[in-house]
Design a protein around this motif. Structure first.
Motif, PDB file in Angstrom:
ATOM      1  N   TRP A  46      -7.655  48.085 -40.980  1.00  0.00           N
ATOM      2  CA  TRP A  46      -7.229  46.689 -41.052  1.00  0.00           C
ATOM      3  C   TRP A  46      -5.728  46.682 -40.834  1.00  0.00           C
ATOM      4  CZ3 TRP A  46      -5.371  43.947 -45.879  1.00  0.00           C
ATOM      5  CH2 TRP A  46      -5.207  42.568 -45.648  1.00  0.00           C
ATOM      6  N   LYS A  47      -5.317  46.121 -39.711  1.00  0.00           N
ATOM      7  CA  LYS A  47      -3.885  46.070 -39.385  1.00  0.00           C
ATOM      8  C   LYS A  47      -3.287  44.818 -39.994  1.00  0.00           C
ATOM      9  CE  LYS A  47      -4.059  49.032 -35.495  1.00  0.00           C
ATOM     10  NZ  LYS A  47      -3.595  49.411 -34.208  1.00  0.00           N
ATOM     11  N   ARG A  48      -2.197  45.050 -40.722  1.00  0.00           N
ATOM     12  CA  ARG A  48      -1.511  43.949 -41.379  1.00  0.00           C
ATOM     13  C   ARG A  48      -0.187  43.707 -40.676  1.00  0.00           C
ATOM     14  NH1 ARG A  48      -0.530  45.896 -47.131  1.00  0.00           N
ATOM     15  NH2 ARG A  48      -0.052  47.814 -46.074  1.00  0.00           N
ATOM     16  N   PRO A  49       0.249  42.456 -40.620  1.00  0.00           N
ATOM     17  CA  PRO A  49       1.543  42.180 -40.005  1.00  0.00           C
ATOM     18  C   PRO A  49       2.676  42.813 -40.827  1.00  0.00           C
ATOM     19  CG  PRO A  49       0.476  40.134 -40.737  1.00  0.00           C
ATOM     20  CD  PRO A  49      -0.446  41.264 -41.070  1.00  0.00           C
ATOM     21  N   ALA A  50       3.565  43.477 -40.161  1.00  0.00           N
ATOM     22  CA  ALA A  50       4.768  44.052 -40.778  1.00  0.00           C
ATOM     23  C   ALA A  50       4.461  44.978 -41.951  1.00  0.00           C
ATOM     24  CB  ALA A  50       5.726  42.941 -41.197  1.00  0.00           C
ATOM     25  N   ALA A  51       3.339  45.645 -41.907  1.00  0.00           N
ATOM     26  CA  ALA A  51       2.979  46.588 -42.977  1.00  0.00           C
ATOM     27  C   ALA A  51       2.032  47.639 -42.385  1.00  0.00           C
ATOM     28  CB  ALA A  51       2.307  45.858 -44.127  1.00  0.00           C
ATOM     29  N   PRO A  52       1.996  48.805 -43.002  1.00  0.00           N
ATOM     30  CA  PRO A  52       1.076  49.842 -42.500  1.00  0.00           C
ATOM     31  C   PRO A  52      -0.377  49.373 -42.612  1.00  0.00           C
ATOM     32  CG  PRO A  52       2.628  50.771 -44.094  1.00  0.00           C
ATOM     33  CD  PRO A  52       2.790  49.278 -44.134  1.00  0.00           C
ATOM     34  N   SER A  53      -1.201  49.838 -41.680  1.00  0.00           N
ATOM     35  CA  SER A  53      -2.612  49.456 -41.721  1.00  0.00           C
ATOM     36  C   SER A  53      -3.312  50.128 -42.903  1.00  0.00           C
ATOM     37  CB  SER A  53      -3.301  49.799 -40.404  1.00  0.00           C
ATOM     38  OG  SER A  53      -3.294  51.187 -40.194  1.00  0.00           O
TER      39      SER A  53
END
Length: 143
Positions: free
Chosen positions: A47-54
């Protein structure tokens, strides 16, 4: 070693004939939640999160073993632990809390779970992932 999706699904078919269909349906449902199937030697559920590690919700190896401790890497501990507890309960398995330096994981009588043993419970895995994502979004909004 990287693999293609087809190589992965071929391996699933060798474990059990209905697995490719069940896992493809599982992956398609997760894609609607923003969780992608990343084939890097195994199936990684990212799950890729904006501006954060997946966040990696788990790894399904070609031999059918499932590793879930990956969720602990970039998630708040309370949310990661709740996810592992929910998943273990859904699968009728246990939570290993010590073996991976505090990175909890789902275990089946002290072994990694196997995809063929949870193939009929993949909808419950989706539910656990949905709950995790909701918790993360709430936490992000409150910070």
């Amino acid at each position: 070693m990287s693999i293609t999706a087809e190589q992965f699904y071929d391996a699933m078919g060798k474990i059990r004939a209905d697995l490719p269909h069940k896992v493809r349906r599982f992956v398609a449902t997760l894609a609607a939640l923003g969780v992608e199937a990343d084939f890097r030697g195994a199936l990684n559920l990212r799950w890729k999160r904006p501006a954060a590690p997946s966040i990696n919700f788990g790894v399904v190896q070609r031999d059918g073993q499932i590793w879930t401790e990956t969720v602990n890497t970039h998630a708040p501990q309370d949310i990661a632990h709740r996810y592992i507890e929910e998943l273990a309960s859904a699968f009728g398995m246990q939570v290993e809390k010590e073996a991976f330096k505090g990175a909890w994981q789902v275990r089946d009588h002290n072994h990694a779970p196997r995809i063929e043993d949870v193939a009929d419970k993949l909808d419950l895995w989706i539910t656990a992932i949905e709950h995790f994502i909701v918790s993360m979004k709430k936490k992000t909004r409150s910070n």
